[in-house]
Design an enzyme around this catalytic site. Structure first.
Site, short mmCIF file in Angstrom:
data_model
loop_
_atom_site.label_atom_id
_atom_site.label_comp_id
_atom_site.label_asym_id
_atom_site.label_seq_id
_atom_site.Cartn_x
_atom_site.Cartn_y
_atom_site.Cartn_z
N TYR A 147 2.74 9.66 1.37
CA TYR A 147 2.20 8.72 2.36
C TYR A 147 2.01 7.37 1.69
CZ TYR A 147 -1.09 6.68 5.74
OH TYR A 147 -1.71 5.86 6.65
N ASP A 239 2.77 4.91 -6.42
CA ASP A 239 1.68 4.71 -5.48
C ASP A 239 0.52 5.59 -5.96
OD1 ASP A 239 -0.13 4.66 -3.45
OD2 ASP A 239 1.34 4.80 -1.83
N LYS A 267 -9.05 3.62 -3.57
CA LYS A 267 -9.90 4.81 -3.52
C LYS A 267 -10.81 4.99 -4.74
CE LYS A 267 -6.95 6.95 -0.13
NZ LYS A 267 -7.17 7.73 1.02
N1 PLP Z 1 -0.84 5.40 -0.44
C1 PLP Z 1 -1.36 6.62 -0.60
C2 PLP Z 1 -0.78 7.54 -1.62
C3 PLP Z 1 -2.44 7.04 0.19
O1 PLP Z 1 -2.94 8.27 0.05
C4 PLP Z 1 -2.96 6.13 1.14
C5 PLP Z 1 -4.08 6.54 2.01
O2 PLP Z 1 -4.52 7.66 2.03
C6 PLP Z 1 -2.37 4.87 1.27
C7 PLP Z 1 -1.32 4.54 0.46
C8 PLP Z 1 -2.91 3.89 2.28
O3 PLP Z 1 -4.15 3.43 1.86
P1 PLP Z 1 -5.21 2.83 2.92
O4 PLP Z 1 -5.64 3.96 3.78
O5 PLP Z 1 -6.30 2.27 2.05
O6 PLP Z 1 -4.49 1.77 3.68
#
Ligand code: PLP
Length: 431
Positions: A147, A239, A267
């Site tokens: 994601y 990511d 996070k």
């Molecule tokens: N990338 C990863 C791996 C994530 O788990 C998430 C959200 O859970 C995101 C990007 C997107 O982050 P945000 O919810 O702060 O926009």
């Protein structure tokens, strides 16, 4: 095993849900919360949550990851409080942002520069834009089950013939830029880069597939991806929005010893404060500095966010918290396996002590497709039973452990899980 009360009352949560449904679409402010229990939380402290009806929960969702230090960590609160009393946003630089940037770069090790933003979704876009600018290419490679936020070019469902738009209103044409591959499969990446390498700007991945299955990279995979990216002049983006500072100080790149060219963080990095970051080599990141590549944001590097990062990284830097996580999370994983074995329930636990995955079925989940083959509805029913017994988990199987969890929380959790398993068996005697 102690007797476990099931949820006592939910009247106040029900009353608030009715109001929320009138004024907020679906009663929630993020679509991932649709379909969850109709609960309103009044308070969080350490590893615990209390709802507005007074029920308590041991929390393993941790706000989807940010509450890595537990809820309301005093050192982060004090640092944010002290800093913001002198001002919150300046549309200019302030001392805490260089402290945060320097600390981040030192913690990450391989990165030379960092830019701050507010959400994971937006810093992923900054990373992809930077990669396109640096390579003068447009396409990127990504992986099933990973994601990267909710914007048009990255939000997908996995179709039989590639990525498909996951939302009405999404510009599906943007998905033509991405090659969707199974993860942990080096041959698949080698093949696509052989055919499309000269058009590929970036390979983006979660370096441990936490969102789906808490799956670690197989031995040699990240090293192989690194080699292929170098061979084809492709920017490698990790990511690390989930893994950053959760799976190790310095994130998955540090844990697995493979450095990307760019990485995103959020996070766990800031004791629950909403902030995200993009880190990378000076050569790549410098393009923001010349103004050639645009990355902007009113709230970028606001005082509270920087204070929260500094306090969090200072807490984590000596490694003690990670050793505790190994011990406490490890005991929880072991206890869950023993409970399930004792009840002859095939509850499968895999992953790391600080982020593991539970599912029904004997086998390891090794990829996205494997997860689809699991009994998702059965697990959702289990998650609901856990909620009723006072354990707050994600219905998709991920369990996050915080540095505030300890032996007492593990003990209470295992009692409550035992009660939830009994409830589940009572509802479905053949399970
Ligand atoms: N990338 C990863 C791996 C994530 O788990 C998430 C959200 O859970 C995101 C990007 C997107 O982050 P945000 O919810 O702060 O926009």
């Amino acid at each position: 095993m102690a007797e476990v009360d099931v949820r006592r009352t939910s009247l106040e949560s029900e009353r608030m849900t009715a109001i929320a449904e009138r004024f907020v679409p679906g009663g929630v402010n993020s679509n991932i919360r649709l379909g969850g229990p109709s609960v309103f939380f009044a308070r969080g402290e350490g590893a615990w949550l209390w709802d507005v009806d007074g029920n308590d929960y041991v929390d393993y969702l941790l706000g989807q990851g940010p509450a890595f230090l537990g809820h309301a960590p005093a050192d982060v609160l004090d640092a944010v409080d002290a800093a913001c009393r002198s001002g919150m946003v300046y549309a200019a630089q302030h001392p805490l942002e260089i402290e945060a940037a320097e600390l981040m770069c030192r913690a990450i090790g391989w990165a030379e520069m960092v830019r701050f933003g507010s959400s994971g979704t937006e810093v992923v876009q900054a990373a992809l834009r930077l990669a396109r600018a640096a390579t003068d290419r447009r396409e990127f490679v990504r992986f099933e089950g990973h994601y990267h936020g909710w914007l048009d070019n990255v939000l997908i469902d996995v179709g039989d013939d590639g990525p498909i738009a996951a939302s009405e209103g999404q510009i599906a044409d943007y998905l033509k830029d991405c090659h969707l591959l199974p993860w942990n499969d080096l041959d698949a990446l080698a093949d696509v880069l052989k055919r499309h390498g000269p058009n590929v700007a970036a390979v983006i991945m979660e370096p441990m597939m936490v969102n789906v299955g808490a799956i670690e990279p197989v031995s040699g995979y990240l090293e192989g991806v690194r080699r292929l990216c170098d061979e084809y002049g492709v920017v490698l983006i990790f990511d690390e929005i989930i893994t950053g500072f959760r799976v190790a100080f310095g994130g998955a790149a540090a844990r697995y010893g493979v450095a990307p060219d760019l990485a995103t963080y959020g996070k766990a990095m800031a004791g629950s404060w909403p902030v995200a970051a993009l880190a990378g080599s000076a050569e790549l990141m410098g393009r923001f500095g010349t103004g050639a590549v645009n990355h902007s944001g009113t709230f970028n590097a606001n005082v509270m966010a920087m204070a929260a990062i500094v306090a969090t990284l200072r807490r984590l830097e000596d490694g003690t918290a990670y050793r505790k996580l190994d011990r406490v999370g490890g005991a929880l994983m072991k206890g869950l396996r023993e409970l399930a074995d004792g009840a002859s329930i095939p509850l499968h636990i895999q992953g790391l002590p600080m982020a593991f995955h539970a599912s029904f079925g004997e086998d390891d989940v090794v990829d996205y497709r494997g997860l689809q083959a699991k009994d998702a509805a059965g697990y959702r029913a289990f998650a609901r039973a856990l909620f009723d017994c006072g354990v707050w988990v994600a219905p998709r199987g991920i369990w996050y452990v915080s540095t505030a969890h300890g032996e007492r929380e593990v003990e209470v959790t295992l009692d409550r899980v035992g009660a939830a398993l009994k409830r589940l068996q009572a509802l479905n005697p053949r399970s």
